[in-house]
Design a protein around this motif. Structure first.
Motif, PDB file in Angstrom:
ATOM      1  N   VAL A 113      -9.860 -25.114  -0.370  1.00 19.35           N
ATOM      2  CA  VAL A 113     -10.010 -26.200  -1.339  1.00 19.35           C
ATOM      3  C   VAL A 113     -11.019 -27.221  -0.830  1.00 19.35           C
ATOM      4  CG1 VAL A 113      -8.840 -28.048  -2.591  1.00 19.35           C
ATOM      5  CG2 VAL A 113      -7.669 -25.864  -2.219  1.00 19.35           C
ATOM      6  N   THR A 114     -10.899 -27.601   0.428  1.00 22.42           N
ATOM      7  CA  THR A 114     -11.789 -28.613   0.985  1.00 22.42           C
ATOM      8  C   THR A 114     -13.247 -28.161   0.942  1.00 22.42           C
ATOM      9  OG1 THR A 114      -9.994 -29.312   2.442  1.00 22.42           O
ATOM     10  CG2 THR A 114     -12.206 -30.082   2.986  1.00 22.42           C
ATOM     11  N   LEU A 115     -13.504 -26.893   1.241  1.00 22.86           N
ATOM     12  CA  LEU A 115     -14.871 -26.392   1.202  1.00 22.86           C
ATOM     13  C   LEU A 115     -15.389 -26.284  -0.229  1.00 22.86           C
ATOM     14  CD1 LEU A 115     -14.760 -23.695   4.013  1.00 22.86           C
ATOM     15  CD2 LEU A 115     -15.907 -25.917   4.074  1.00 22.86           C
ATOM     16  N   THR A 116     -14.514 -25.986  -1.181  1.00 31.93           N
ATOM     17  CA  THR A 116     -14.907 -25.991  -2.590  1.00 31.93           C
ATOM     18  C   THR A 116     -15.362 -27.382  -3.004  1.00 31.93           C
ATOM     19  OG1 THR A 116     -13.489 -24.140  -3.259  1.00 31.93           O
ATOM     20  CG2 THR A 116     -14.037 -25.754  -4.960  1.00 31.93           C
ATOM     21  N   VAL A 117     -14.572 -28.380  -2.643  1.00 31.44           N
ATOM     22  CA  VAL A 117     -14.917 -29.763  -2.978  1.00 31.44           C
ATOM     23  C   VAL A 117     -16.199 -30.171  -2.261  1.00 31.44           C
ATOM     24  CG1 VAL A 117     -14.168 -32.164  -2.774  1.00 31.44           C
ATOM     25  CG2 VAL A 117     -12.526 -30.403  -3.470  1.00 31.44           C
ATOM     26  N   LEU A 118     -16.322 -29.835  -0.998  1.00 31.62           N
ATOM     27  CA  LEU A 118     -17.504 -30.202  -0.226  1.00 31.62           C
ATOM     28  C   LEU A 118     -18.765 -29.590  -0.832  1.00 31.62           C
ATOM     29  CD1 LEU A 118     -17.545 -30.410   3.621  1.00 31.62           C
ATOM     30  CD2 LEU A 118     -19.509 -29.518   2.402  1.00 31.62           C
ATOM     31  N   THR A 119     -18.688 -28.323  -1.218  1.00 33.87           N
ATOM     32  CA  THR A 119     -19.838 -27.656  -1.835  1.00 33.87           C
ATOM     33  C   THR A 119     -20.222 -28.317  -3.149  1.00 33.87           C
ATOM     34  OG1 THR A 119     -19.215 -25.542  -0.814  1.00 33.87           O
ATOM     35  CG2 THR A 119     -20.719 -25.444  -2.701  1.00 33.87           C
ATOM     36  N   ALA A 120     -19.227 -28.637  -3.965  1.00 35.80           N
ATOM     37  CA  ALA A 120     -19.495 -29.308  -5.235  1.00 35.80           C
ATOM     38  C   ALA A 120     -20.154 -30.660  -5.019  1.00 35.80           C
ATOM     39  CB  ALA A 120     -18.197 -29.475  -6.024  1.00 35.80           C
ATOM     40  N   ARG A 121     -19.695 -31.408  -4.020  1.00 34.75           N
ATOM     41  CA  ARG A 121     -20.239 -32.738  -3.756  1.00 34.75           C
ATOM     42  C   ARG A 121     -21.678 -32.652  -3.241  1.00 34.75           C
ATOM     43  NH1 ARG A 121     -19.209 -36.249  -6.136  1.00 34.75           N
ATOM     44  NH2 ARG A 121     -18.750 -37.975  -4.737  1.00 34.75           N
ATOM     45  N   ILE A 122     -21.975 -31.677  -2.409  1.00 37.88           N
ATOM     46  CA  ILE A 122     -23.342 -31.525  -1.906  1.00 37.88           C
ATOM     47  C   ILE A 122     -24.301 -31.176  -3.040  1.00 37.88           C
ATOM     48  CG2 ILE A 122     -24.846 -30.049  -0.504  1.00 37.88           C
ATOM     49  CD1 ILE A 122     -22.627 -29.969   1.596  1.00 37.88           C
ATOM     50  N   HIS A 123     -23.873 -30.289  -3.933  1.00 42.72           N
ATOM     51  CA  HIS A 123     -24.741 -29.851  -5.033  1.00 42.72           C
ATOM     52  C   HIS A 123     -24.760 -30.831  -6.201  1.00 42.72           C
ATOM     53  CE1 HIS A 123     -26.030 -25.957  -3.581  1.00 42.72           C
ATOM     54  NE2 HIS A 123     -24.782 -25.590  -3.325  1.00 42.72           N
ATOM     55  N   GLY A 124     -23.821 -31.770  -6.226  1.00 44.06           N
ATOM     56  CA  GLY A 124     -23.720 -32.663  -7.370  1.00 44.06           C
ATOM     57  C   GLY A 124     -23.100 -32.008  -8.588  1.00 44.06           C
ATOM     58  N   TRP A 125     -22.314 -30.960  -8.358  1.00 45.09           N
ATOM     59  CA  TRP A 125     -21.659 -30.263  -9.460  1.00 45.09           C
ATOM     60  C   TRP A 125     -20.430 -31.031  -9.935  1.00 45.09           C
ATOM     61  CZ3 TRP A 125     -21.376 -24.947  -6.503  1.00 45.09           C
ATOM     62  CH2 TRP A 125     -22.657 -24.383  -6.457  1.00 45.09           C
TER      63      TRP A 125
ATOM     64  N   ARG B 283     -16.725 -21.041  -8.545  1.00 45.08           N
ATOM     65  CA  ARG B 283     -18.062 -20.657  -8.087  1.00 45.08           C
ATOM     66  C   ARG B 283     -18.358 -21.073  -6.647  1.00 45.08           C
ATOM     67  NH1 ARG B 283     -22.683 -24.373 -10.995  1.00 45.08           N
ATOM     68  NH2 ARG B 283     -21.551 -26.344 -11.135  1.00 45.08           N
ATOM     69  N   ALA B 284     -17.548 -21.953  -6.089  1.00 51.49           N
ATOM     70  CA  ALA B 284     -17.776 -22.376  -4.705  1.00 51.49           C
ATOM     71  C   ALA B 284     -16.749 -21.780  -3.742  1.00 51.49           C
ATOM     72  CB  ALA B 284     -17.749 -23.904  -4.612  1.00 51.49           C
ATOM     73  N   HIS B 285     -15.921 -20.860  -4.238  1.00 51.62           N
ATOM     74  CA  HIS B 285     -14.841 -20.320  -3.401  1.00 51.62           C
ATOM     75  C   HIS B 285     -15.399 -19.467  -2.264  1.00 51.62           C
ATOM     76  CE1 HIS B 285     -10.934 -18.741  -2.296  1.00 51.62           C
ATOM     77  NE2 HIS B 285     -11.447 -17.527  -2.326  1.00 51.62           N
ATOM     78  N   LEU B 286     -14.834 -19.650  -1.065  1.00 52.51           N
ATOM     79  CA  LEU B 286     -15.165 -18.822   0.091  1.00 52.51           C
ATOM     80  C   LEU B 286     -13.925 -18.054   0.531  1.00 52.51           C
ATOM     81  CD1 LEU B 286     -17.337 -20.996   2.533  1.00 52.51           C
ATOM     82  CD2 LEU B 286     -17.983 -18.821   1.485  1.00 52.51           C
ATOM     83  N   PRO B 287     -14.018 -16.741   0.697  1.00 49.12           N
ATOM     84  CA  PRO B 287     -12.901 -15.975   1.250  1.00 49.12           C
ATOM     85  C   PRO B 287     -12.692 -16.323   2.723  1.00 49.12           C
ATOM     86  CG  PRO B 287     -14.445 -14.555   0.068  1.00 49.12           C
ATOM     87  CD  PRO B 287     -15.119 -15.879   0.249  1.00 49.12           C
TER      88      PRO B 287
END
Length: 200
Positions: free
Chosen positions: A151-163, A173-177
């Motif tokens: 969850v934290t990496l999903t949020v972090l990815t969204a924040r970096i991209h401005g999604w 779309r930002a999920h990491l296994p």
């Protein structure tokens, strides 16, 4: 600045599709193998990290240490509470699956993840923590590996991209296994998390 985001390797809770009961859950054998492979891929790449920032949960720190050992034994590891997983509150230890064998609370929360789980956090809470971490990374400026949770990496990815955070969550779309990584460029810290739109 360049960042590599790494999700910790698999744990027994991941294998059982359960929310972790505590932060002390270690990697299982598969998880250790996943992290070793990721470390080898990163070591063979052109990415040269100067520091590893890791959630202070045991599974993340174990992942960070394994990556360091493969990539560069001299890399420092800095534990970061800001990178902890979403606090699952009353869902800790329960099955992720809904229905008779699991719990419907998670399915209900999925409909409004901007609200707080009972005894836990919301996506906005995680975004607030993540934004502080991104400001720290931007100020530091060194290429870094960031080890954290789904969850934290999903949020972090969204924040970096401005999604849009809610859209990112719902589309996965930002999920990491477990044990996998993503390479990103951090150009500037995000705007404060409180300005994130909330959709119904």
């Amino acid at each position: 600045m360049q960042l590599i985001l790494v999700r910790h390797g698999r744990t027994q809770a991941n294998a059982q599709a359960r929310f972790p009961l505590t932060s002390d859950v270690p990697l299982d054998g598969v998880g250790r193998e996943q992290v070793t492979r990721t470390g080898q891929l990163l070591a063979a790449s052109d990415f040269r990290p100067e520091v590893i920032h890791s959630s202070d949960a045991a599974r993340a720190l174990q992942t960070a240490a394994a990556l360091r050992d493969v990539i560069d034994p001299d890399l420092s590891i800095t534990p970061r509470p800001e990178l902890r997983e979403l606090d699952w509150g009353e869902l800790r230890g329960r099955s992720i699956s809904p229905g008779a064998a699991g719990d419907t609370s998670y399915a209900r929360w999925q409909q409004d993840p901007m609200s707080r789980l009972p005894g836990g956090e919301s996506l906005i809470d995680v975004a607030t923590r993540v934004d502080g971490m991104l400001r720290l990374l931007a100020d530091d400026g060194r290429p870094a590996i960031v080890v954290s949770h789904a969850v934290t990496l999903t949020v972090l990815t969204a924040r970096i991209h401005g999604w849009d955070l809610l859209e990112t969550w719902r589309t996965h779309r930002a999920h990491l296994p477990p044990g996998q990584f993503r390479r990103l460029e951090l150009t500037a810290p995000p705007v404060p998390a409180r300005s994130l739109p909330r959709r119904t």
